[in-house]
Scaffold this motif. Structure first.
Motif, PDB file in Angstrom:
ATOM      1  N   ARG A 156       2.772  16.028  13.239  1.00 38.00           N
ATOM      2  CA  ARG A 156       2.204  16.340  14.549  1.00 38.00           C
ATOM      3  C   ARG A 156       0.705  16.610  14.439  1.00 38.00           C
ATOM      4  O   ARG A 156      -0.077  16.181  15.287  1.00 38.00           O
ATOM      5  CB  ARG A 156       2.937  17.537  15.169  1.00 38.00           C
ATOM      6  CG  ARG A 156       2.487  17.858  16.569  1.00 38.00           C
ATOM      7  CD  ARG A 156       2.762  16.728  17.546  1.00 38.00           C
ATOM      8  NE  ARG A 156       2.459  17.175  18.901  1.00 38.00           N
ATOM      9  CZ  ARG A 156       2.714  16.491  19.982  1.00 38.00           C
ATOM     10  NH1 ARG A 156       3.288  15.304  19.905  1.00 38.00           N
ATOM     11  NH2 ARG A 156       2.407  16.973  21.163  1.00 38.00           N
ATOM     12  N   LEU A 205       7.925  13.183  17.688  1.00 41.12           N
ATOM     13  CA  LEU A 205       6.683  13.906  17.400  1.00 41.12           C
ATOM     14  C   LEU A 205       5.457  13.262  18.035  1.00 41.12           C
ATOM     15  O   LEU A 205       4.390  13.870  18.084  1.00 41.12           O
ATOM     16  CB  LEU A 205       6.482  14.011  15.880  1.00 41.12           C
ATOM     17  CG  LEU A 205       7.640  14.649  15.114  1.00 41.12           C
ATOM     18  CD1 LEU A 205       7.360  14.635  13.625  1.00 41.12           C
ATOM     19  CD2 LEU A 205       7.918  16.051  15.619  1.00 41.12           C
ATOM     20  N   GLU A 206       5.620  12.058  18.535  1.00 44.59           N
ATOM     21  CA  GLU A 206       4.496  11.362  19.180  1.00 44.59           C
ATOM     22  C   GLU A 206       4.113  12.069  20.473  1.00 44.59           C
ATOM     23  O   GLU A 206       4.925  12.779  21.066  1.00 44.59           O
ATOM     24  CB  GLU A 206       4.870   9.903  19.471  1.00 44.59           C
ATOM     25  CG  GLU A 206       5.121   9.050  18.230  1.00 44.59           C
ATOM     26  CD  GLU A 206       3.884   8.790  17.389  1.00 44.59           C
ATOM     27  OE1 GLU A 206       2.744   8.885  17.913  1.00 44.59           O
ATOM     28  OE2 GLU A 206       4.049   8.495  16.193  1.00 44.59           O
ATOM     29  N   LYS A 207       2.890  11.860  20.916  1.00 40.70           N
ATOM     30  CA  LYS A 207       2.432  12.441  22.181  1.00 40.70           C
ATOM     31  C   LYS A 207       3.310  11.935  23.324  1.00 40.70           C
ATOM     32  O   LYS A 207       3.638  10.755  23.384  1.00 40.70           O
ATOM     33  CB  LYS A 207       0.985  12.055  22.452  1.00 40.70           C
ATOM     34  CG  LYS A 207      -0.004  12.677  21.496  1.00 40.70           C
ATOM     35  CD  LYS A 207      -1.406  12.220  21.825  1.00 40.70           C
ATOM     36  CE  LYS A 207      -2.391  12.744  20.810  1.00 40.70           C
ATOM     37  NZ  LYS A 207      -3.746  12.202  21.021  1.00 40.70           N
ATOM     38  N   ARG A 255      11.659  14.644  23.399  1.00 43.74           N
ATOM     39  CA  ARG A 255      11.898  15.582  22.295  1.00 43.74           C
ATOM     40  C   ARG A 255      13.372  15.938  22.120  1.00 43.74           C
ATOM     41  O   ARG A 255      13.695  16.836  21.352  1.00 43.74           O
ATOM     42  CB  ARG A 255      11.099  16.861  22.524  1.00 43.74           C
ATOM     43  CG  ARG A 255       9.611  16.637  22.524  1.00 43.74           C
ATOM     44  CD  ARG A 255       8.893  17.944  22.718  1.00 43.74           C
ATOM     45  NE  ARG A 255       7.458  17.739  22.739  1.00 43.74           N
ATOM     46  CZ  ARG A 255       6.588  18.686  22.991  1.00 43.74           C
ATOM     47  NH1 ARG A 255       7.000  19.914  23.248  1.00 43.74           N
ATOM     48  NH2 ARG A 255       5.298  18.426  22.990  1.00 43.74           N
ATOM     49  N   LEU A 274       6.897  22.275  16.561  1.00 40.46           N
ATOM     50  CA  LEU A 274       6.056  21.274  17.221  1.00 40.46           C
ATOM     51  C   LEU A 274       5.099  21.944  18.209  1.00 40.46           C
ATOM     52  O   LEU A 274       3.888  21.677  18.212  1.00 40.46           O
ATOM     53  CB  LEU A 274       6.928  20.248  17.942  1.00 40.46           C
ATOM     54  CG  LEU A 274       6.168  19.183  18.713  1.00 40.46           C
ATOM     55  CD1 LEU A 274       5.867  18.006  17.804  1.00 40.46           C
ATOM     56  CD2 LEU A 274       6.968  18.730  19.907  1.00 40.46           C
ATOM     57  N   THR A 328       2.477  24.023  16.433  1.00 42.23           N
ATOM     58  CA  THR A 328       1.461  23.127  15.865  1.00 42.23           C
ATOM     59  C   THR A 328       0.475  22.694  16.944  1.00 42.23           C
ATOM     60  O   THR A 328      -0.742  22.714  16.723  1.00 42.23           O
ATOM     61  CB  THR A 328       2.137  21.903  15.208  1.00 42.23           C
ATOM     62  OG1 THR A 328       3.043  22.357  14.197  1.00 42.23           O
ATOM     63  CG2 THR A 328       1.112  20.963  14.602  1.00 42.23           C
ATOM     64  N   ASP A 329       0.982  22.318  18.088  1.00 43.19           N
ATOM     65  CA  ASP A 329       0.103  21.926  19.199  1.00 43.19           C
ATOM     66  C   ASP A 329      -0.894  23.042  19.525  1.00 43.19           C
ATOM     67  O   ASP A 329      -2.083  22.794  19.716  1.00 43.19           O
ATOM     68  CB  ASP A 329       0.917  21.604  20.450  1.00 43.19           C
ATOM     69  CG  ASP A 329       1.643  20.271  20.368  1.00 43.19           C
ATOM     70  OD1 ASP A 329       1.575  19.588  19.332  1.00 43.19           O
ATOM     71  OD2 ASP A 329       2.309  19.916  21.365  1.00 43.19           O
TER      72      ASP A 329
END
Length: 174
Positions: free
Chosen positions: A66, A97-99, A103, A114, A117-118
């Motif tokens: 991420r 995990l992609e934009k 999910r 996730l 992390t963002d």
């Protein structure tokens, strides 16, 4: 194509070549010696993050991927998709995990990692409620490791992108 020539590893200090001797022949390791002695510290911290931690490897790889995705670091994402699969992360979870991805393949803890992390990549600090919820799920040591993972891979991503380190040809790394 890399922005500067790769370092001639025959001219690298023996202390550096010893550190990469058992590692795969990554272009990252051919660019790092330009940083001098700091390259050795970089490798030591990276090795500790990948091999000497208590956080679950799947959660670590979620954070690394991420971070690479948010940083636009194609080399990092390419390399760690391979690592993520090797520790058992499914292709569905990797895709999540992609934009703006669905999910639903992620469990609650993976989603928390996730989102954490963002927050760290995009806003430096996680809100209190998010931090406390993560501390309720992971040990304090694992949360500390997670913060180091995210911060280190922000560094890695920025190094790779600024020097435009090339992805190795297929089958260079098995």
């Amino acid at each position: 194509m890399a922005r500067i020539p790769y370092f001639d590893l025959e001219k690298a200090p023996e202390s550096y070549t010893r550190l990469i001797a058992s590692r795969p022949p990554l272009n990252l390791y051919r660019m790092l010696p330009h940083a001098g002695k700091a390259a050795e510290g970089f490798l030591a911290l990276g090795g500790a993050i990948l091999r000497e931690n208590t956080i679950d490897a799947k959660l670590r790889e979620i954070a690394i991927l991420r971070t690479g995705i948010l940083s636009g670091a194609s080399y990092e994402v390419h390399q760690h998709k391979r690592v993520a699969r090797s520790v058992g992360l499914s292709d569905e979870k990797i895709a999540a995990l992609e934009k703006n991805a669905d999910r639903s393949a992620l469990d609650e803890t993976e989603t928390m990692v996730l989102e954490f992390t963002d927050q760290l990549v995009l806003h430096v600090k996680a809100p209190d409620a998010m931090f406390e919820a993560l501390c309720a799920r992971l040990s304090q040591g694992q949360v500390a490791e997670l913060v180091l993972v995210i911060g280190f891979y922000m560094l890695v991503s920025r190094f790779l992108e600024n020097f435009e380190v090339d992805i190795e040809p297929p089958r260079t790394i098995e």
